[in-house]
Design a protein around this motif. Sequence first.
Motif, short mmCIF file in Angstrom:
data_model
loop_
_atom_site.label_atom_id
_atom_site.label_comp_id
_atom_site.label_asym_id
_atom_site.label_seq_id
_atom_site.Cartn_x
_atom_site.Cartn_y
_atom_site.Cartn_z
N MET A 150 36.91 38.59 32.05
CA MET A 150 38.25 39.17 31.97
C MET A 150 38.63 39.54 30.55
SD MET A 150 40.00 36.57 34.73
CE MET A 150 40.93 37.79 35.63
N GLY A 151 37.66 39.44 29.66
CA GLY A 151 37.86 39.76 28.25
C GLY A 151 36.51 39.77 27.58
N SER A 152 36.47 39.35 26.32
CA SER A 152 35.20 39.30 25.60
C SER A 152 34.28 38.24 26.17
CB SER A 152 35.45 39.00 24.12
OG SER A 152 36.23 40.00 23.53
N CYS A 153 32.99 38.52 26.11
CA CYS A 153 31.97 37.54 26.53
C CYS A 153 30.71 37.91 25.76
CB CYS A 153 31.75 37.62 28.04
SG CYS A 153 30.57 36.41 28.64
N VAL A 154 30.49 37.22 24.64
CA VAL A 154 29.48 37.69 23.70
C VAL A 154 28.43 36.63 23.37
CG1 VAL A 154 31.09 39.31 22.65
CG2 VAL A 154 30.87 37.04 21.69
N LEU B 277 31.81 38.72 38.22
CA LEU B 277 32.74 39.83 38.39
C LEU B 277 33.26 40.26 37.02
CD1 LEU B 277 34.82 38.19 41.29
CD2 LEU B 277 32.53 39.21 41.40
N ILE B 278 33.73 41.51 36.92
CA ILE B 278 34.21 42.00 35.62
C ILE B 278 35.42 42.90 35.82
CG2 ILE B 278 32.63 43.98 35.60
CD1 ILE B 278 32.30 43.48 32.54
N VAL B 279 36.34 42.86 34.85
CA VAL B 279 37.56 43.67 34.89
C VAL B 279 37.36 44.92 34.03
CG1 VAL B 279 40.03 43.75 34.40
CG2 VAL B 279 39.00 41.64 35.26
N GLU B 280 37.68 46.07 34.59
CA GLU B 280 37.52 47.34 33.87
C GLU B 280 38.48 47.43 32.69
OE1 GLU B 280 36.38 50.84 36.75
OE2 GLU B 280 38.01 49.68 37.67
N GLY B 281 37.97 47.95 31.59
CA GLY B 281 38.83 48.20 30.43
C GLY B 281 39.00 47.03 29.50
N THR B 282 38.97 45.81 30.04
CA THR B 282 39.16 44.62 29.19
C THR B 282 37.92 43.72 29.16
OG1 THR B 282 40.17 43.46 31.06
CG2 THR B 282 41.66 44.56 29.52
N GLY B 283 37.15 43.70 30.23
CA GLY B 283 35.98 42.84 30.28
C GLY B 283 34.77 43.50 29.63
N SER B 284 34.03 42.74 28.86
CA SER B 284 32.79 43.23 28.26
C SER B 284 31.84 42.06 28.06
CB SER B 284 33.04 43.93 26.93
OG SER B 284 33.65 43.05 26.01
N VAL B 285 30.55 42.32 28.22
CA VAL B 285 29.56 41.26 28.06
C VAL B 285 28.31 41.84 27.41
CG1 VAL B 285 28.78 41.59 30.45
CG2 VAL B 285 28.21 39.48 29.25
N VAL C 111 23.98 43.69 35.85
CA VAL C 111 24.25 42.35 35.33
C VAL C 111 25.43 41.72 36.07
CG1 VAL C 111 25.13 41.10 33.31
CG2 VAL C 111 23.18 42.64 33.08
N THR C 112 26.47 42.53 36.34
CA THR C 112 27.63 42.04 37.09
C THR C 112 27.61 42.58 38.51
OG1 THR C 112 28.98 43.85 36.20
CG2 THR C 112 29.07 41.74 35.05
N ASP C 113 28.28 41.88 39.41
CA ASP C 113 28.24 42.24 40.83
C ASP C 113 29.17 43.40 41.15
OD1 ASP C 113 26.60 40.03 40.98
OD2 ASP C 113 28.20 38.69 41.65
N ASN C 114 30.41 43.29 40.70
CA ASN C 114 31.42 44.32 40.99
C ASN C 114 32.42 44.39 39.86
OD1 ASN C 114 30.78 45.30 43.72
ND2 ASN C 114 31.18 43.19 44.34
N LYS C 115 33.07 45.57 39.73
CA LYS C 115 34.13 45.75 38.74
C LYS C 115 35.46 45.91 39.46
CE LYS C 115 33.51 50.81 38.19
NZ LYS C 115 32.51 51.02 39.24
N TYR C 116 36.53 45.50 38.77
CA TYR C 116 37.86 45.51 39.37
C TYR C 116 38.84 46.12 38.39
CZ TYR C 116 35.51 42.45 42.61
OH TYR C 116 34.62 41.95 43.52
N PRO C 117 39.88 46.83 38.89
CA PRO C 117 40.77 47.57 38.00
C PRO C 117 41.67 46.70 37.13
CG PRO C 117 41.56 47.67 40.27
CD PRO C 117 40.20 47.04 40.30
N ASN C 118 41.93 45.47 37.54
CA ASN C 118 42.82 44.61 36.76
C ASN C 118 42.56 43.15 37.10
OD1 ASN C 118 44.24 44.11 39.28
ND2 ASN C 118 45.31 46.07 38.93
N ASP C 119 43.23 42.25 36.36
CA ASP C 119 43.04 40.82 36.56
C ASP C 119 43.37 40.39 37.99
OD1 ASP C 119 42.37 40.70 33.91
OD2 ASP C 119 43.94 39.30 33.32
N LEU D 288 40.93 38.39 40.56
CA LEU D 288 41.26 37.04 41.03
C LEU D 288 41.36 37.01 42.55
CD1 LEU D 288 43.92 36.21 38.30
CD2 LEU D 288 41.67 35.12 38.54
N GLU D 289 41.87 38.06 43.15
CA GLU D 289 41.95 38.13 44.61
C GLU D 289 40.55 38.16 45.21
OE1 GLU D 289 43.57 37.40 47.84
OE2 GLU D 289 45.02 37.87 46.25
N ALA D 290 39.62 38.83 44.52
CA ALA D 290 38.22 38.86 44.99
C ALA D 290 37.61 37.46 44.96
CB ALA D 290 37.41 39.82 44.12
N ILE D 291 37.94 36.68 43.91
CA ILE D 291 37.44 35.30 43.84
C ILE D 291 37.96 34.51 45.03
CG2 ILE D 291 37.53 33.14 42.54
CD1 ILE D 291 37.66 34.82 39.98
#
Length: 535
Positions: A166-170, A184-192, A225-233, A237-240
Amino acid sequence: MQQLLDELRRKHEDLVLGGGLDKIQKQKEKGKMSAWERIAFLLDEDRPYLEIGIFAADGQYTEHGGCPNAGVVVVMGYVKGRLCIVVSNDATVKAGAWFPMTCKKNLRAQEIAMENHLPIIYLVDSAGVYLPMQDEIFPDKEHFGRIFRNNAKISSMGIPQIAAIMGSCVAGGAYLPIMSDYALIVEGTGSVFLAGSYLVKSSIGEVIDNETLGGAATHSEISGVTDNKYPNDEACLEAIRNIVDKFGENPKFQFSRTEPIAPEYPVEKIYEYMPEDRLKPYNMLEILKAIVDKDSLEEYKKDYGKTLICALARVDGWAVGIVANQREVVKAKKPGNSTEMQMGGVIYSDSADKAARFIMNCNQQKIPLVFFQDITGFMVGSRSEHGGIIKDGAKMVNAMANSVVPKFTFMIGNSYGAGNYAMCGKAYDPRLIYAWPTAKIAVMSGASAGKTLLQIQEAALKSKQVTLTEEEKNKLLKNIEEKYNTQLSPYYAASRLWVDGVIDPAETRKIISMGIEAATHNPNIGTYNVGVIQV
């Protein structure tokens, strides 16, 4: 007590803000929820939850600007009716970077998940290791690398792990979500990525932006690397929640539980009854009546070894075995019809014998153990030493240390020296361990330590032909006691995760109940074997 509870509430309210309101606002401007908002959205409404390590790092790292709540929120709570551990990085605290206590707190979360077989959910938003302290977090056994080792072990145990980027992951931290069952990863804010754009340029000369390098589209559409992307937090979280909703049930251990009954006394009885002075006597049974289900307490050997209360009871319907320090002065009958006055809060040979036997009974009968500590230690002096207090204490420690039933510990008053150990201190693997604001935790009281340390310093100075005046002695003693008393605070212990938190006594029943419910998820209770018992 009310002053202590007010202080507890103030501290908690400050910590919930993490790095502060201004930094929370900056998170929102990026379209991100705060660490606590993510947890609130994820957990089921109107169900209890339990925070773990709330005061971790409290008062530490001041030279680095502090690290409130160790930069990560950890809770045990319900997601779609399933008890889970949730770990949520707080990017308002040093961009979610890992300090040494951040690592220790994350390892504690994984430990609880592993011993109770609970699913664990990671809400990742972290800049990785806090580089100025890398030597205290990177290379050792219980450092950063242990997190990924645990990821692998948790997976091999069949315990579900879900990670949301949901944010940086380095850097090395990138392995945590990718070693989970779901990433899972959030578009625009998540990066790994293993290395960000600046490091990539300096290392191999490639010029690339972070989003192209390791953003949501890259890892969900190209690398896999990630399963799916989501437009926002919220969508992530609803997917979880939807994933957890599909988990099947595993066999559980059936600890005894009946319909819960409210305690005989309201919790306010504790506030009124416990003396402010930690040396004053009180009847521990009166405290227990505000915690256990009404009319459920059944004392074991109540007329023998009376400085320890051992009793079967129920808490929120769950059967428990209670070992608690009696703080009243008691009369103990001895051979020849003589009596001995025994000090409350002290373990004698007879009480150690009683507790050892009671603990063995509870293990044989699969009854979880709950320890209430208000102890100054084992009885000292020639009479106790000649009576074999060391071997009797060793018997109790042996029986307790080898317990296979879940153990839970509450430090409600003094927790000194070997008494801390015998009453299931942190070193003896309680499933959960909490302190009340009235707790004091150290090898001995401040007064005793001050006088002992003063004698040592006096002797050292005397060997150099230096003699202290009475005024100098008093000043030195005051300085020693002030420093030592700071370390006695339950917040000092909670800051270092010697306890899982400081709580209002009203939370005690909830912690025991949720702790035992969590323990039922691990059916592998093991065989009880105390080894060699000293006789």
